[in-house]
Motif scaffolding. Structure first.
Motif, short mmCIF file in Angstrom:
data_model
loop_
_atom_site.label_atom_id
_atom_site.label_comp_id
_atom_site.label_asym_id
_atom_site.label_seq_id
_atom_site.Cartn_x
_atom_site.Cartn_y
_atom_site.Cartn_z
N ILE A 1 0.83 -1.21 -0.17
CA ILE A 1 -0.09 -0.02 -0.03
C ILE A 1 0.92 1.17 0.10
CG2 ILE A 1 -1.44 1.50 1.25
CD1 ILE A 1 -2.95 -1.19 2.59
N GLU A 2 1.83 1.40 0.97
CA GLU A 2 2.73 2.53 1.40
C GLU A 2 3.39 2.75 -0.29
OE1 GLU A 2 1.67 0.53 4.95
OE2 GLU A 2 2.79 -0.24 2.93
N ARG A 3 4.05 2.08 -0.68
CA ARG A 3 4.65 2.17 -2.06
C ARG A 3 3.92 2.76 -3.15
NH1 ARG A 3 9.48 -1.17 -4.48
NH2 ARG A 3 9.42 0.68 -5.57
N ARG A 4 2.69 2.05 -3.31
CA ARG A 4 2.10 2.64 -4.49
C ARG A 4 1.37 4.20 -3.84
NH1 ARG A 4 -2.61 0.29 -4.35
NH2 ARG A 4 -2.21 -1.35 -2.68
N ILE A 5 0.97 4.23 -2.96
CA ILE A 5 0.41 5.56 -2.51
C ILE A 5 1.79 6.60 -2.64
CG2 ILE A 5 -0.56 6.98 -0.87
CD1 ILE A 5 -2.15 4.76 0.36
N LEU A 6 2.66 6.34 -2.15
CA LEU A 6 3.82 7.30 -2.23
C LEU A 6 4.16 7.61 -3.73
CD1 LEU A 6 6.11 8.82 -0.99
CD2 LEU A 6 7.49 6.85 -0.85
N ALA A 7 4.53 6.38 -4.54
CA ALA A 7 4.87 6.47 -5.82
C ALA A 7 4.00 7.39 -6.63
CB ALA A 7 4.84 5.06 -6.51
N GLY B 1 9.80 6.14 1.39
CA GLY B 1 9.40 4.66 1.53
C GLY B 1 8.68 4.40 2.76
N PRO B 2 8.32 3.02 2.66
CA PRO B 2 7.51 2.59 3.64
C PRO B 2 8.26 2.33 5.21
CG PRO B 2 7.99 0.67 2.38
CD PRO B 2 8.82 2.07 1.59
N VAL B 3 7.68 2.45 6.15
CA VAL B 3 8.19 2.49 7.40
C VAL B 3 7.95 1.01 7.96
CG1 VAL B 3 8.42 3.01 9.76
CG2 VAL B 3 7.97 4.91 7.94
N HIS B 4 8.92 0.21 8.56
CA HIS B 4 8.69 -1.18 8.66
C HIS B 4 8.83 -1.45 10.37
CE1 HIS B 4 9.40 -2.12 4.78
NE2 HIS B 4 10.52 -1.43 4.56
N HIS B 5 8.15 -2.42 10.82
CA HIS B 5 8.21 -2.86 12.23
C HIS B 5 7.97 -1.69 13.25
CE1 HIS B 5 10.05 -6.36 10.66
NE2 HIS B 5 10.92 -5.49 10.07
N GLY B 6 6.52 -1.05 13.10
CA GLY B 6 6.28 -0.01 13.87
C GLY B 6 6.88 1.26 13.25
N ALA B 7 8.27 1.57 13.95
CA ALA B 7 8.86 2.67 13.42
C ALA B 7 10.27 2.41 13.62
CB ALA B 7 8.31 3.99 14.27
N ALA B 8 10.84 1.27 13.53
CA ALA B 8 12.00 0.75 13.90
C ALA B 8 12.86 1.27 12.97
CB ALA B 8 12.07 -0.65 13.89
N ALA B 9 12.43 1.47 11.39
CA ALA B 9 13.28 1.63 10.51
C ALA B 9 12.39 1.98 9.08
CB ALA B 9 14.28 0.50 9.86
#
Length: 284
Positions: A9-15, A33-41
């Motif tokens: 979802i995040e990549r399509r919306i960002l692109a 880009g997308p954020v992973h694992h909550g906000a870890a990276a």
């Protein structure tokens, strides 16, 4: 049943938002880009206005660099002179230096208190970024947050329907099937991404009742052969572009056939048109 797309979802919306963000910001580069694992990276996956590929697939960790600071604080942050800034760590200078970035802002997109996308806005000259500049992004940020929330809800409802309704389809009444199809239609209307919208509509079509010999007694509706062809392809979950490619038509011609078929079937959207066409025995 499958309703997932290959891209998160995040990549399509960002692109699809990068160029809009760059024009609004008046900056040289926009990437994120997308954020992973909550906000870890987060991982930098989509870029526009770049000169090099130094930041492609760079993983930015919480608390590190400007983006990591934005993740840690869960709010926008910026620096006017990136290389000399003392307020951030410089573990990602190897990716920043090749792009000659001077002014840099990091903007987290947060849904349900969880960062989902991190967007960088960069200029190769000194740019003054004040509260008014950041406030101007509020409508765009709200739209991105809404788009993510809508697609999250689509997936949640589809998953619930898949585990409940489809498993018990044999025991569901025609009215139940119609209600499920109608709910999916309403969800599809809220989705901007054409590919995902077509997939949601396709799932709705699977729940749409096929009457066979118990067809409606309404007067027959005459559709042109191409209108039927278009509806048949739409019922399989194809987007307008994919239907056009399959039938050797222009996308605008497909839209015209769809609009004409919907008018004749007294339907307000694609799934309603397919339901109505099935009711009248025009589709299998």
């Amino acid at each position: 049943m499958s309703f997932e797309t290959d891209t998160p979802i995040e990549r399509r919306i960002l692109a699809r938002s990068l160029e809009t963000l760059r024009k609004h910001a008046g900056m040289d580069m926009v990437f994120g880009g997308p954020v992973h694992h909550g906000a870890a990276a987060m991982e930098i996956t989509d870029l526009t206005g770049v000169r090099t590929r130094s930041a492609v697939n760079l993983v930015v960790r919480n608390g590190e660099g400007l983006g990591g600071k934005a993740l840690m604080l869960a709010r926008p942050v910026s620096v006017a002179d990136y290389i000399s800034s003392q307020g951030i760590t410089h573990v990602y200078d190897h990716a920043v230096r090749p792009e000659a970035i001077e002014t840099l802002a990091a903007l987290p997109i947060i849904v349900d208190r969880t960062p989902r996308i991190l967007i960088y806005l960069a200029a190769r000259t000194h740019v003054r970024l004040g509260d008014r500049w950041f406030d101007s992004f509020t409508p765009l940020v709200r739209r991105l947050e809404r788009d993510i929330a809508v697609e999250d809800e689509v997936r949640r409802r589809l998953s619930l329907m898949r585990t409940t309704a489809e498993a018990d389809r044999a025991t569901l009444s025609r009215a139940d099937l119609y209600d499920i199809a109608q709910e999916l239609t309403n969800l599809a209307d809220q989705i901007e991404d054409e590919t995902l919208r077509a997939k949601v509509e396709a799932v709705g079509n699977r729940f749409a009742p096929v009457l066979g010999s118990a067809r409606s007694q309404e007067p027959p509706t005459l559709l042109r052969p191409r209108e039927v062809d278009v509806l048949e392809h739409v019922a399989r979950g194809l987007s307008n572009r994919e239907v056009a490619e399959a039938l050797g038509l222009l996308p605008n011609t497909v839209k015209s056939y769809l609009k004409s078929a919907m008018r004749k079937l007294h339907a307000t959207n694609r799934v309603q048109a397919i339901l109505a066409a099935r009711e009248r025995g025009l589709l299998r």
